[in-house]
Every structure is written in C-alpha cells, then in structure tokens.
Design a protein around this motif. Structure first.
Motif, PDB file in Angstrom:
ATOM      1  N   ASN A  48       0.807  -1.222   0.000  1.00  0.00           N
ATOM      2  CA  ASN A  48       0.000   0.000   0.000  1.00  0.00           C
ATOM      3  C   ASN A  48       0.840   1.272   0.000  1.00  0.00           C
ATOM      4  O   ASN A  48       0.404   2.306   0.478  1.00  0.00           O
ATOM      5  CB  ASN A  48      -0.943   0.002   1.214  1.00  0.00           C
ATOM      6  CG  ASN A  48      -1.836  -1.220   1.218  1.00  0.00           C
ATOM      7  OD1 ASN A  48      -2.232  -1.708   0.174  1.00  0.00           O
ATOM      8  ND2 ASN A  48      -2.153  -1.719   2.398  1.00  0.00           N
ATOM      9  N   ALA A  49       2.041   1.176  -0.524  1.00  0.00           N
ATOM     10  CA  ALA A  49       2.897   2.358  -0.616  1.00  0.00           C
ATOM     11  C   ALA A  49       3.822   2.203  -1.811  1.00  0.00           C
ATOM     12  O   ALA A  49       4.397   1.130  -2.027  1.00  0.00           O
ATOM     13  CB  ALA A  49       3.710   2.542   0.662  1.00  0.00           C
ATOM     14  N   SER A  50       3.933   3.260  -2.587  1.00  0.00           N
ATOM     15  CA  SER A  50       4.873   3.269  -3.704  1.00  0.00           C
ATOM     16  C   SER A  50       6.266   3.593  -3.175  1.00  0.00           C
ATOM     17  O   SER A  50       6.439   3.968  -2.013  1.00  0.00           O
ATOM     18  CB  SER A  50       4.455   4.323  -4.728  1.00  0.00           C
ATOM     19  OG  SER A  50       4.561   5.628  -4.170  1.00  0.00           O
ATOM     20  N   GLU A  51       7.258   3.462  -4.039  1.00  0.00           N
ATOM     21  CA  GLU A  51       8.619   3.823  -3.642  1.00  0.00           C
ATOM     22  C   GLU A  51       8.688   5.303  -3.245  1.00  0.00           C
ATOM     23  O   GLU A  51       9.368   5.654  -2.276  1.00  0.00           O
ATOM     24  CB  GLU A  51       9.587   3.530  -4.794  1.00  0.00           C
ATOM     25  CG  GLU A  51       9.773   2.038  -5.057  1.00  0.00           C
ATOM     26  CD  GLU A  51      10.581   1.744  -6.302  1.00  0.00           C
ATOM     27  OE1 GLU A  51      11.171   0.653  -6.382  1.00  0.00           O
ATOM     28  OE2 GLU A  51      10.612   2.611  -7.208  1.00  0.00           O
ATOM     29  N   GLU A  55       9.635   6.882   0.406  1.00  0.00           N
ATOM     30  CA  GLU A  55      10.693   7.880   0.565  1.00  0.00           C
ATOM     31  C   GLU A  55      10.230   9.015   1.477  1.00  0.00           C
ATOM     32  O   GLU A  55      10.967   9.467   2.367  1.00  0.00           O
ATOM     33  CB  GLU A  55      11.080   8.435  -0.807  1.00  0.00           C
ATOM     34  CG  GLU A  55      12.182   9.484  -0.765  1.00  0.00           C
ATOM     35  CD  GLU A  55      12.516  10.031  -2.145  1.00  0.00           C
ATOM     36  OE1 GLU A  55      13.176  11.080  -2.216  1.00  0.00           O
ATOM     37  OE2 GLU A  55      12.112   9.411  -3.140  1.00  0.00           O
ATOM     38  N   GLU A  56       8.997   9.472   1.279  1.00  0.00           N
ATOM     39  CA  GLU A  56       8.454  10.558   2.099  1.00  0.00           C
ATOM     40  C   GLU A  56       8.257  10.105   3.541  1.00  0.00           C
ATOM     41  O   GLU A  56       8.525  10.869   4.475  1.00  0.00           O
ATOM     42  CB  GLU A  56       7.129  11.035   1.488  1.00  0.00           C
ATOM     43  CG  GLU A  56       7.311  11.711   0.128  1.00  0.00           C
ATOM     44  CD  GLU A  56       5.998  11.936  -0.592  1.00  0.00           C
ATOM     45  OE1 GLU A  56       4.947  11.516  -0.061  1.00  0.00           O
ATOM     46  OE2 GLU A  56       6.025  12.528  -1.683  1.00  0.00           O
ATOM     47  N   TYR A  57       7.795   8.866   3.741  1.00  0.00           N
ATOM     48  CA  TYR A  57       7.614   8.340   5.091  1.00  0.00           C
ATOM     49  C   TYR A  57       8.952   8.298   5.827  1.00  0.00           C
ATOM     50  O   TYR A  57       9.056   8.698   6.999  1.00  0.00           O
ATOM     51  CB  TYR A  57       7.016   6.929   5.059  1.00  0.00           C
ATOM     52  CG  TYR A  57       5.617   6.837   4.510  1.00  0.00           C
ATOM     53  CD1 TYR A  57       4.710   7.887   4.633  1.00  0.00           C
ATOM     54  CD2 TYR A  57       5.179   5.681   3.867  1.00  0.00           C
ATOM     55  CE1 TYR A  57       3.428   7.808   4.123  1.00  0.00           C
ATOM     56  CE2 TYR A  57       3.894   5.589   3.359  1.00  0.00           C
ATOM     57  CZ  TYR A  57       3.026   6.657   3.484  1.00  0.00           C
ATOM     58  OH  TYR A  57       1.755   6.560   2.974  1.00  0.00           O
ATOM     59  N   LEU A  58       9.984   7.783   5.154  1.00  0.00           N
ATOM     60  CA  LEU A  58      11.295   7.666   5.782  1.00  0.00           C
ATOM     61  C   LEU A  58      11.862   9.039   6.142  1.00  0.00           C
ATOM     62  O   LEU A  58      12.489   9.209   7.186  1.00  0.00           O
ATOM     63  CB  LEU A  58      12.265   6.930   4.850  1.00  0.00           C
ATOM     64  CG  LEU A  58      11.955   5.460   4.574  1.00  0.00           C
ATOM     65  CD1 LEU A  58      12.932   4.905   3.547  1.00  0.00           C
ATOM     66  CD2 LEU A  58      11.991   4.637   5.846  1.00  0.00           C
TER      67      LEU A  58
END
Length: 286
Positions: A48-51, A55-58
């Motif tokens: 449920n998350a694209s690359e 990247e934004e989450y990290l």
C-alpha cells in the motif's frame, strides 16, 4: 548607536537565512528531494505504498527522530535474494531487513555489516498470521493458540531456541509438523525470505522458527498443517485466491512513524502478534 543597529540588522538577516531557532540535532529541510546525500535503500515491496511514498515516510521518520536527514530513495524488490543481488550489483547502497535476519546474513556472508543508523533504533514490526476477513473461526483459533503459548512460556522458549540462541552460521533446523488422521487441513504459505524466521531449504522444505511455531499450533489445534511455498510478491494474491488459508505477515505497529495499513491487504485480518523485531540496515563492507 548606528553601528549597534547595523550589527543587529545583520544578525537578524543571518538568522532568517539559516533557519531561526534550529538546533544541531534537527533538520531545517522539509523537502526530501533537496537533500544532497542520496542513499538507495533496498526494501521488500510494500503493498500500500509506492517507492515515492515510502521515501516521504522515511524522511518524516528521520525528522521526527531529530536525526540528520538523508534522502533514502527506496528501491523495491520482490524477495530477499533479489535484494541481496541488488546491493551486490550496485543497484542499491543499503538494504533494509530485521535484526535477526541481518545477523543471519552477516553470519553467512562476511561481506556485509550493520549500518549504524540511529534514527531507526527502536523501530520494530510485529509478526503475525494473515487470514481472509471471512475466516473468523480460523483467526480465533490462531489467536487462541498464540495467547496460550504466550501464557505458558512456550512461545518464549521457541524464540530463544530458534532465533536468539540458534547458530545463525548454519542452516535453520528442520522441524517436523505433527499429522492427525482425519483432521481438517490448514494450508499455510511460507516465503523463505526471512531466515532464520521464515526459511525454505534448497530441497523445498520449510525450516526454522516459523515452522516450529506451526508445529506448536498444530499440536494445540489438532489440525493438520500443510506448508505451501509462496513467492513474497505473490503472498497476498495466494491468500485472497484461496491457494492458501494462512500466510505469515508483518505489520507496522507504530502508526505515529509509519501508516499502520502500509502493508495490510484489503479483505485480510491479522492475528495476535507472536514476535517483534527491530528494523536493521545492511551495507557491503568498504
């Protein structure tokens, strides 16, 4: 007096340019794409998350930890073998896995070492079973077995024997799952992607901690358990299509750091967690 006013104006302008109020432990940057340092980070694909979203989450996790923000650019892989090949070929700089798996990889390949990333310290995921949403009776049965194992200490013993104290330089030990004549059969998917937790040997037989866990669940439920080898990238499809009844799953418990549904398939329910492990990053030695 004019000189004092001039110096004060210069100081104020300098503060505005450098980010007034910033301290050395934090970061002034709010846009991950503006970072000069880029680290290509290999990860197992998230449902449920694209690359780009990852990247934004990290980036946000690093900011929340008040760490030096580095732009980690995720590169998704379908399984651990492909991820290891990715770092060997230079496609990625670092790979993300779990502490127990990282210890296993290092014990079997002295080219690798742990990356000392302070910002991931304490970030952990829960391991559990995933079943179809309508299989409420099966979920209840799995929850009952897990809670009973927690209560009588047998789960801690399995963790100690097959994870904490196991010789990670050797192949995870095979475990025999008991069979009961005439009993119902539960098909459980195993990917082999997280040794010594989830392991499939070269001859196709499952071994290690998760297999030992299944043997204990079989004893307590009186059900036959059939292990089915599943590729990591197809695990959700295998469950939803009915090819298997249960699959080992990992869920993010820290919704303040990562969205809690980042890897939960639609129409799936998760059992009580049976194990927790911290995130670890690996790189090749210089």
């Amino acid at each position: 007096m004019r000189l004092k006013k001039f110096l004060a104006a210069i100081c104020a302008a300098t503060l505005l340019m450098t980010g007034c109020g910033s301290d050395s432990g934090g970061s002034d940057t709010k846009d991950p794409t503006s970072q000069a340092t880029i680290i290509k980070l290999g990860m197992i694909s998230h449902l449920n998350a694209s690359e780009k979203q990852m990247e934004e989450y990290l980036f946000k996790v690093q900011e929340k930890a008040r760490a030096k923000v580095v732009n980690h650019v995720p590169v998704f892989f379908d399984n651990l073998n492909l991820m290891e090949m990715g770092i060997q070929s230079g496609k990625v700089d670092v790979i993300s896995t779990y502490k127990s798996v990282a210890d296993y990889i290092i014990a079997n390949n002295d080219q690798f070492e742990i990356v000392n990333d302070d910002w991931i310290q304490g970030i952990s995921d829960n391991f559990c079973f995933a079943v179809k949403k309508e299989d409420t009776a099966l979920k209840a049965e799995l929850d009952k077995a897990i809670n009973a194992m927690k209560g009588d200490g047998s789960l801690d013993k399995l963790i100690k024997e097959y994870i904490s104290d196991v010789d990670k330089g050797k192949t995870p030990p095979a475990v025999e799952i008991p069979k009961f004549e005439g009993a119902d059969t539960i098909k459980v998917g195993v990917t082999g992607d997280l040794p010594p937790l989830d392991y499939v040997s070269a001859d196709g037989n499952a071994a290690g901690f998760n297999t030992a866990l299944l043997a204990e669940v079989a004893k307590r439920s009186g059900k036959n358990i059939e292990v089915v080898n599943i590729d990591s990238g197809a695990r959700a499809a295998a469950l939803s299509s009915g090819q298997i009844d249960v699959i080992f799953w990992v869920v993010v418990p820290n919704a303040d750091k990562m969205p809690k549904d980042i890897d939960k398939p639609e129409g799936v329910e998760l059992s009580e967690p049976y194990f927790k492990d911290e995130i670890a990053h690996l790189k090749l030695k210089n």
